[in-house]
Design an enzyme around this catalytic site. Structure first.
Site, PDB file in Angstrom:
ATOM      1  N   ARG A  68       0.863  -1.182   0.000  1.00  0.00           N
ATOM      2  CA  ARG A  68       0.000   0.000   0.000  1.00  0.00           C
ATOM      3  C   ARG A  68       0.901   1.233   0.000  1.00  0.00           C
ATOM      4  O   ARG A  68       2.079   1.155   0.360  1.00  0.00           O
ATOM      5  CB  ARG A  68      -0.890   0.020   1.241  1.00  0.00           C
ATOM      6  N   LYS A  93      -3.420  -1.419   8.354  1.00  0.00           N
ATOM      7  CA  LYS A  93      -4.831  -1.799   8.277  1.00  0.00           C
ATOM      8  C   LYS A  93      -5.075  -3.193   8.866  1.00  0.00           C
ATOM      9  O   LYS A  93      -5.780  -4.027   8.283  1.00  0.00           O
ATOM     10  CB  LYS A  93      -5.330  -1.741   6.827  1.00  0.00           C
ATOM     11  N   HIS A 157      -2.943   1.851  -5.657  1.00  0.00           N
ATOM     12  CA  HIS A 157      -3.481   0.589  -5.147  1.00  0.00           C
ATOM     13  C   HIS A 157      -3.678  -0.439  -6.264  1.00  0.00           C
ATOM     14  O   HIS A 157      -3.802  -1.641  -5.987  1.00  0.00           O
ATOM     15  CB  HIS A 157      -4.804   0.826  -4.406  1.00  0.00           C
ATOM     16  N   ARG A 160      -0.983  -3.073  -5.994  1.00  0.00           N
ATOM     17  CA  ARG A 160      -1.249  -4.154  -5.019  1.00  0.00           C
ATOM     18  C   ARG A 160      -2.224  -5.170  -5.615  1.00  0.00           C
ATOM     19  O   ARG A 160      -2.015  -6.389  -5.490  1.00  0.00           O
ATOM     20  CB  ARG A 160      -1.812  -3.559  -3.731  1.00  0.00           C
ATOM     21  N   HIS A 183      -3.192 -10.369   4.207  1.00  0.00           N
ATOM     22  CA  HIS A 183      -4.633 -10.298   4.455  1.00  0.00           C
ATOM     23  C   HIS A 183      -4.988 -11.037   5.745  1.00  0.00           C
ATOM     24  O   HIS A 183      -4.660 -12.214   5.894  1.00  0.00           O
ATOM     25  CB  HIS A 183      -5.418 -10.940   3.303  1.00  0.00           C
ATOM     26  N   TYR A 192      -8.822 -12.452  -6.057  1.00  0.00           N
ATOM     27  CA  TYR A 192      -7.799 -12.601  -7.088  1.00  0.00           C
ATOM     28  C   TYR A 192      -7.898 -13.958  -7.775  1.00  0.00           C
ATOM     29  O   TYR A 192      -7.748 -14.061  -8.997  1.00  0.00           O
ATOM     30  CB  TYR A 192      -6.403 -12.396  -6.493  1.00  0.00           C
TER      31      TYR A 192
END
Length: 206
Positions: A68, A93, A157, A160, A183, A192
């Site tokens: 990010r 995050k 982004h 990413r 994640h 994805y």
């Protein structure tokens, strides 16, 4: 007697509202770039301005590690072991940290960056030796997209997302991609693998 304040008509209030920001789906048909498009973006960044090498490296490392903007800004030299070829990723995050291998081309790029921008603990810096800002990074990537001739706007982004799509398209394990991107929830990784055309390779034989 004090004068009563006039009430602004509701229709007038609506007119004063700023225009809504367009949705990403209205701006472009997808939110990722192919590896070939990444190469094109890097080349465009490399050929502009006095910091072309830095800007090329910025795009490459964001893509290679699925960073990010805020993670790139915070990236410091003490997170990298150039001798062992390791990079410790601190995810934001509520993401999960991980250690990524650093190989070949990336090692050469990082060593060159260290020679030219070694006066700061941060890897990506401005001419004033301060970390690049969010705004500066967005400008670098958007400018590269324009100079590369993409018919749609490019934002950080997307790099990413491009990492996730690239790994899924290679057929990498979903759990491994989850760990690589940091994640906390695998639902964020599955998007994805759902995009990968490899799932459908055996549907037709000719």
């Amino acid at each position: 007697m004090p004068k009563e304040k006039r009430q602004t008509p509701f229709s007038a209030k609506l007119k004063k509202k700023p225009p809504r920001k367009p949705k990403n789906t209205d701006r472009r048909s997808r939110e990722y770039l192919t590896d070939g498009e990444i190469d094109k973006l890097r080349k465009a960044a490399r050929n502009v301005g006095r910091h072309g090498m830095r800007d090329d490296a910025l795009i490459f490392i964001m893509f290679r590690h699925g960073l990010r903007v805020s993670e790139l800004i915070a990236l410091c030299w003490d997170q990298i072991d150039l001798k062992k070829g390791l990079l410790h990723i601190k995810r934001l995050k509520n993401g999960l940290p991980s250690t990524h291998p650093v190989r070949g081309t990336e090692l050469r790029i990082l060593r060159q960056l260290q020679r030219e921008y070694s006066e700061s603990p941060y890897i990506f810096t401005s001419e004033h030796k301060a970390p690049l800002t969010d705004r500066a990074i967005r400008h670098i990537i958007a400018r590269a997209g324009t100079n590369a001739g993409f018919p749609f706007s490019i934002h950080p982004h997307m790099l990413r997302h491009s990492t996730g799509f690239y790994l899924a398209n290679k057929g990498e394990d979903t759990r491994a991609i989850q760990s690589y991107l940091g994640h906390a929830n695998i639902k964020n990784t599955v998007i994805y693998t759902e995009l990968s055309p490899k799932r459908f390779n055996n549907f037709w034989t000719d």
